[in-house]
Write a protein that holds these residues in place. Structure first.
Motif, short mmCIF file in Angstrom:
data_model
loop_
_atom_site.label_atom_id
_atom_site.label_comp_id
_atom_site.label_asym_id
_atom_site.label_seq_id
_atom_site.Cartn_x
_atom_site.Cartn_y
_atom_site.Cartn_z
N SER A 19 2.72 -8.44 13.94
CA SER A 19 2.96 -9.15 12.68
C SER A 19 4.42 -9.05 12.25
O SER A 19 4.89 -7.99 11.82
CB SER A 19 2.06 -8.60 11.58
N ARG A 20 5.13 -10.17 12.33
CA ARG A 20 6.54 -10.17 11.93
C ARG A 20 6.68 -10.03 10.41
O ARG A 20 7.60 -9.36 9.93
CB ARG A 20 7.21 -11.47 12.39
N LEU A 21 5.78 -10.66 9.65
CA LEU A 21 5.85 -10.57 8.20
C LEU A 21 5.61 -9.13 7.74
O LEU A 21 6.36 -8.61 6.91
CB LEU A 21 4.80 -11.49 7.56
N PHE A 22 4.60 -8.50 8.30
CA PHE A 22 4.30 -7.11 7.92
C PHE A 22 5.45 -6.20 8.31
O PHE A 22 5.83 -5.29 7.56
CB PHE A 22 3.01 -6.66 8.61
N THR A 23 6.04 -6.44 9.48
CA THR A 23 7.19 -5.65 9.93
C THR A 23 8.33 -5.78 8.94
O THR A 23 9.00 -4.78 8.60
CB THR A 23 7.65 -6.11 11.33
N TRP A 24 8.56 -6.99 8.46
CA TRP A 24 9.64 -7.20 7.47
C TRP A 24 9.31 -6.50 6.16
O TRP A 24 10.18 -5.84 5.56
CB TRP A 24 9.85 -8.69 7.23
N ASN B 93 6.16 0.16 11.03
CA ASN B 93 5.00 0.08 11.92
C ASN B 93 5.39 0.37 13.36
O ASN B 93 4.53 0.64 14.20
CB ASN B 93 4.32 -1.29 11.81
N PHE B 94 6.69 0.34 13.66
CA PHE B 94 7.21 0.71 14.98
C PHE B 94 7.77 2.14 14.90
O PHE B 94 8.95 2.38 15.15
CB PHE B 94 8.28 -0.27 15.44
N VAL C 194 19.08 3.38 15.21
CA VAL C 194 19.05 1.94 15.43
C VAL C 194 18.34 1.27 14.26
O VAL C 194 17.28 1.72 13.83
CB VAL C 194 18.32 1.60 16.76
N CYS C 195 18.89 0.18 13.76
CA CYS C 195 18.30 -0.54 12.62
C CYS C 195 16.93 -1.10 12.99
O CYS C 195 16.69 -1.53 14.13
CB CYS C 195 19.23 -1.68 12.19
N HIS C 196 16.03 -1.11 12.01
CA HIS C 196 14.65 -1.50 12.27
C HIS C 196 14.48 -2.95 12.71
O HIS C 196 13.43 -3.30 13.27
CB HIS C 196 13.78 -1.23 11.03
N VAL C 197 15.47 -3.80 12.47
CA VAL C 197 15.33 -5.21 12.87
C VAL C 197 15.25 -5.37 14.39
O VAL C 197 14.86 -6.42 14.89
CB VAL C 197 16.48 -6.07 12.30
#
Length: 321
Positions: A246-251, A257-258, A268-271
């Motif tokens: 889920s990209r929305l949830f990750t944002w 979530n990772f 390292v930045c979460h993006v």
């Protein structure tokens, strides 16, 4: 996230709110922004991974102070103790809980722990109100005794800074609304607490379901104080991902979530976590490392609840020195 946090508070502080329902709605919206700042801005910034410019990370790390917490305490608790000693009893401060909660099979067991999977959600909701009132002061003092903040006047300066930031936070989050909003004081206080209930529950669940899981290990050092294996093996064994597709949830939750990728590469930045996860999964398979991941956030919460019940019922596994 800064807008979601500050705009509702600005509207409240203008003093035009006369509806209790609107007051609660604005405070709860601000609570969602508060959680977003914690997960999506300050977390990367204090890790030094939001930007490759140190002053930008320092500046954005102060957003944690703006929401009532403290960047200095968090850096010691999270960056140093949690990331270095993940799931190790007495070392990882994230699993050092009050007596009525038990996050490790090595922690002392009380009869009430058998029910913690039922009542823990209430205490999760109190997490941030505890931070902004007492916990930061308690931890700052404890970390000073542990040997942190040992430079000349460092502890005193940190304490004075903490007091100043908290006074600023309480001024615009509670004191001014109590003065200008034409509603009973107890209603305003309750709305303020509701903001923290939302934030505390969200942040606690997001962080806890990454480590207090059935798949997680809780290793102990040997008599020489050494943990078996290497640091990377330890992070794979004690950490779990969830809802990776889920990209929305990750944002929304700042890539938390990772957690495996974050623990392996905290600088390292979460993006970048989603793309990095492909490499990490391949590497884990190549070297026979476990890679724990739940498909959805809700399945992770369910597994977390099962683990809390399991820990709450199992006898204490003694620590052998």
């Amino acid at each position: 996230m800064l807008t979601v946090f500050f705009v509702p508070l600005i509207i409240i502080n203008i003093g035009v709110i006369s509806s209790p329902w609107l007051l609660f709605l604005l405070y709860i919206m601000s609570g969602l922004g508060m959680a977003g700042i914690g997960m999506g801005i300050m977390h990367d910034a204090i890790h030094g991974s939001y930007s490759n410019k140190r002053h930008i990370n320092t500046l954005l790390g102060y957003t944690f102070n703006l929401i009532g917490a403290n960047a200095i305490v968090w850096k010691i608790q999270h960056n140093i103790l949690h990331h270095t000693y993940t799931n190790i009893e007495h070392a990882d401060d994230d699993i050092n809980a009050p007596f009525f909660l038990r996050f490790s099979p090595h922690a002392k067991k009380y009869w009430s722990h058998q029910y913690q999977h039922l009542y823990i959600w209430f205490f999760y909701s109190l997490a941030t109100i505890s931070w902004v009132t007492t916990k930061d002061f308690v931890r700052l003092n404890r970390y000073h005794k542990m040997g942190f903040l040992d430079q000349k006047n460092e502890f005193r300066n940190a304490l004075m800074s903490m007091i100043g930031w908290k006074l600023l936070y309480y001024s615009y989050a509670l004191i001014i609304p109590l003065i200008v909003v034409p509603l009973p004081w107890w209603l305003i206080l309750l709305a303020f607490l509701s903001m923290h209930f939302v934030t505390g529950l969200l942040i606690s669940i997001v962080f806890q379901v990454a480590h207090i899981m059935p798949s997680a290990e809780f290793p102990l050092p040997d008599k020489n104080g050494l943990i078996a294996g290497d640091w990377y093996t330890h992070q794979f064994a004690t950490t779990s991902n969830y809802s990776p597709s889920s990209r929305l949830f990750t944002w929304l939750i700042g890539g938390l979530n990772f957690q495996i990728e974050h623990h392996l590469l905290p600088g390292v930045c979460h993006v970048h976590y989603k793309e990095l996860s492909k490499i990490v999964i391949q590497t884990a398979e190549e070297y026979g490392m476990p890679y724990h991941s739940n498909k959805t956030f809700f399945s992770a919460i369910w597994a977390h609840g099962k683990m809390l019940r399991q820990i709450g019922n199992m006898p204490q596994i003694p620590i052998i020195n």
